[in-house]
Design a protein around this motif. Structure first.
Motif, mmCIF file in Angstrom:
data_model
loop_
_atom_site.group_PDB
_atom_site.id
_atom_site.type_symbol
_atom_site.label_atom_id
_atom_site.label_comp_id
_atom_site.label_asym_id
_atom_site.label_seq_id
_atom_site.Cartn_x
_atom_site.Cartn_y
_atom_site.Cartn_z
ATOM 1 N N SER A 34 -13.430 25.691 47.514
ATOM 2 C CA SER A 34 -14.694 24.953 47.406
ATOM 3 C C SER A 34 -14.453 23.455 47.255
ATOM 4 C CB SER A 34 -15.505 25.476 46.211
ATOM 5 O OG SER A 34 -14.834 25.217 44.995
ATOM 6 N N THR A 35 -13.387 23.088 46.524
ATOM 7 C CA THR A 35 -13.069 21.668 46.342
ATOM 8 C C THR A 35 -12.632 21.038 47.660
ATOM 9 O OG1 THR A 35 -12.307 22.179 44.104
ATOM 10 C CG2 THR A 35 -11.703 20.036 44.992
ATOM 11 N N THR B 295 -15.612 20.686 50.093
ATOM 12 C CA THR B 295 -16.510 19.585 49.699
ATOM 13 C C THR B 295 -15.908 18.236 50.050
ATOM 14 O OG1 THR B 295 -17.315 20.944 47.854
ATOM 15 C CG2 THR B 295 -17.824 18.594 47.792
ATOM 16 N N PHE C 24 -20.849 16.216 40.302
ATOM 17 C CA PHE C 24 -20.371 17.076 41.385
ATOM 18 C C PHE C 24 -21.467 18.024 41.881
ATOM 19 C CE2 PHE C 24 -16.819 20.373 42.526
ATOM 20 C CZ PHE C 24 -17.188 20.290 43.856
ATOM 21 N N PRO C 25 -22.126 18.796 40.985
ATOM 22 C CA PRO C 25 -23.161 19.710 41.489
ATOM 23 C C PRO C 25 -24.326 18.988 42.153
ATOM 24 C CG PRO C 25 -23.161 19.656 39.086
ATOM 25 C CD PRO C 25 -21.921 18.964 39.534
ATOM 26 N N ALA D 29 -23.186 18.099 45.637
ATOM 27 C CA ALA D 29 -22.934 19.317 46.423
ATOM 28 C C ALA D 29 -24.237 19.967 46.871
ATOM 29 C CB ALA D 29 -22.105 20.308 45.603
ATOM 30 N N THR E 217 -21.832 23.181 51.567
ATOM 31 C CA THR E 217 -21.257 22.664 50.317
ATOM 32 C C THR E 217 -21.947 23.272 49.102
ATOM 33 O OG1 THR E 217 -22.722 20.731 50.390
ATOM 34 C CG2 THR E 217 -20.521 20.482 51.334
ATOM 35 N N CYS E 218 -23.232 23.558 49.250
ATOM 36 C CA CYS E 218 -23.972 24.189 48.158
ATOM 37 C C CYS E 218 -23.412 25.581 47.866
ATOM 38 C CB CYS E 218 -25.449 24.287 48.533
ATOM 39 S SG CYS E 218 -26.468 25.108 47.306
ATOM 40 N N PHE F 229 -19.765 25.436 46.561
ATOM 41 C CA PHE F 229 -19.755 24.924 45.194
ATOM 42 C C PHE F 229 -20.115 26.020 44.200
ATOM 43 C CE2 PHE F 229 -22.168 23.469 41.533
ATOM 44 C CZ PHE F 229 -21.219 22.675 40.908
ATOM 45 N N LEU G 21 -17.717 27.366 41.406
ATOM 46 C CA LEU G 21 -18.102 27.195 40.006
ATOM 47 C C LEU G 21 -18.034 28.515 39.244
ATOM 48 C CD1 LEU G 21 -19.270 25.383 37.765
ATOM 49 C CD2 LEU G 21 -21.550 25.969 38.606
#
Length: 484
Positions: A191-192, A195, A311-312, A315, A322-323, A326, A330
């Motif tokens: 995810s990182t 993004t 960050f959120p 995202a 990206t949503c 993320f 998370l």
């Protein structure tokens, strides 16, 4: 982004964890729960521990940390390497030689029963608070950005997360955690990376171009030369080393995973590979923080006041992909810390408080029932901390966690240092609990008045070292010759 779709993705991820749990917990015994039958491949443990070491707080707080402290956090991470070397070649040989299940059993054999219970209690307090706050951050973000919109209360979301942890760790324990951690690490890192790629595409920059421009703007500042500053470079290096020794080497959660390896040599490979992996991964998170700031500057996007929400916010604003990544990252980050924590807390309570190792009154079946009740009890406390902390969430949580560690892991650092390096002496076992409580109190007072007393000096992460030193001094004052 449709909140029902996000909720569905989270539920699907939960299902994947349950599937892994069913596979790894077949024919599980108490030995499986506590030690994983000591058959874990070292590279699986090492990879999974990346996620366990980072957790939701690193995932959320480190990118937001760039806004106020630039890249100075890398000094702490560089210090980790020295800490992991100490763990690999000083602590792990001791743990494997004594064939420990709970590492605080060592304090009992070296000093006495009260010392063992003191060490275990400080770990329980520290790990419970630290891990609950890590999970709180995950629940808080998902609630604010997703579940609030569909009317699910904060408490219900927190409860459902904790119930799931209970379900998939209830039988397999540490063996299940070892394998689910590999899944958590994969999704967190994926995810990182995704993004960062999308942000660079939006900015029309390569990673190297972005970092070059960031250096010109001062975002990548690594060295802080003011000795009075919280982020003084050499203080960060020293603090990072001792943070690692205390929060990994003296932490039952992290060491319990290491002790599932087949041999000492395998566990040492795990530690060394983990230390360098974390340097690269934390650099990635800091680069993500730069990309978030660049995106806000270029698009006029208003960043949240809380650094943990930067960050959120970006995202969820960027696009659907990206949503989604993320949210999955998370959730993975939150569970990578929480599942191991509940397992290690149960282990510590059973072995150090209830003395499972010496217990001959209860049968194996009775011990399994006791272990399950303890597991549920810690889950309830976990839930209570998450709910109670919500009104107090103001500062960056990574700072809050290191503050907690400074006060609670310091006595453990002092106890283990005395046991390892002071030969033929041992402290008065009855005095140990009082020394361990007094030391953090003194540190707290010094921390409040440090600028007045120490010519403007501000304590940072090195408060842990001072706490350990005060504990060590207290043990030196109240010691006697060891007859053994």
């Amino acid at each position: 982004m449709n909140p029902y779709l996000i909720a569905g993705i989270v539920i699907a991820y939960f299902g994947l964890l349950i599937l892994i749990s069913n596979i790894t917990s077949k024919k599980a015994t108490n030995d499986t729960f506590f030690t994983g039958n000591r058959k874990s491949p070292w590279f699986v443990v090492a990879y999974g521990m990346i996620g366990a070491s980072l957790s939701g707080v690193t995932f959320m707080s480190v990118p937001g940390y760039v806004q106020t402290t630039q890249f100075t956090y890398l000094g702490v991470v560089a210090g980790y390497i020295f800490g992991y070397l100490a763990i690999a070649y000083i602590l792990l040989p001791l743990y494997y030689k004594l064939n420990l299940t709970s590492i605080y059993t060592y304090l009992g054999s070296r000093f006495g029963n009260k010392s063992q219970k003191t060490g275990a209690t400080f770990f329980i307090i520290s790990r419970m608070l630290g891990s609950a706050l890590r999970m709180y951050l995950v629940v808080f973000v998902l609630y604010e950005f997703v579940f609030k919109q569909i009317g699910i209360p904060f408490w219900a979301l927190a409860m459902s997360f904790i119930i799931l942890i209970l379900i998939y760790t209830f039988k397999g324990g540490i063996k299940t955690v070892i394998w689910t951690d590999t899944l958590q690490t994969t999704f967190m890192l994926l995810s990182t990376v995704v993004t960062v790629i999308f942000l660079l595409k939006e900015l029309n920059l390569s990673l190297f171009d972005m970092l070059s421009q960031a250096a010109e703007k001062g975002y990548t500042k690594l060295y802080e030369g003011d000795w009075r500053s919280n982020n003084f470079f050499w203080k960060q290096i020293l603090s990072g080393a001792f943070i690692t020794i205390a929060m990994t080497g003296l932490d039952q959660d992290m060491m319990q995973k290491n002790l599932t390896c087949k041999s000492l040599k395998s566990a040492q490979k795990n530690m060394i590979s983990l230390s360098f992996s974390l340097l690269l991964v934390n650099f990635l998170f800091l680069a993500l923080g730069v990309a978030l700031l660049f995106y806000a500057n270029q698009t006029g996007f208003t960043l949240p006041e809380k650094s943990d929400s930067i960050f959120p916010a970006v995202a969820f604003h960027l696009n659907s992909i990206t949503c989604i990544v993320f949210v999955v990252g998370l959730v993975a980050a939150g569970y990578s810390s929480a599942d191991g924590t509940l397992t290690s807390l149960t282990t510590t309570f059973c072995f150090d408080i209830l003395n499972f190792e010496k217990d001959t009154k209860h049968t194996e079946e009775q011990k399994i029932k006791i272990r399950k009740f303890v597991h549920i009890g810690f889950a309830i406390v976990y839930f209570a901390i998450i709910i109670l902390f919500r009104p107090f969430h103001n500062d960056s949580l990574i700072k809050t966690l290191f503050d907690i560690a400074g006060y609670t892991y310091g006595p453990l650092l002092g106890l283990f240092c005395f046991g390892l390096f002071v030969k033929n002496r041992k402290p008065n076992d009855k005095a140990v609990p009082f020394i361990a409580i007094l030391s953090p109190i003194i540190c707290y007072i010094l921390n409040i008045y440090s600028e007045q007393l120490l010519f403007g000096y501000k304590f940072g992460f090195e408060l842990l070292i001072l706490n350990g030193l005060l504990t060590f001094i207290g043990l030196m004052v109240c010691n006697k010759k060891d007859a053994k």
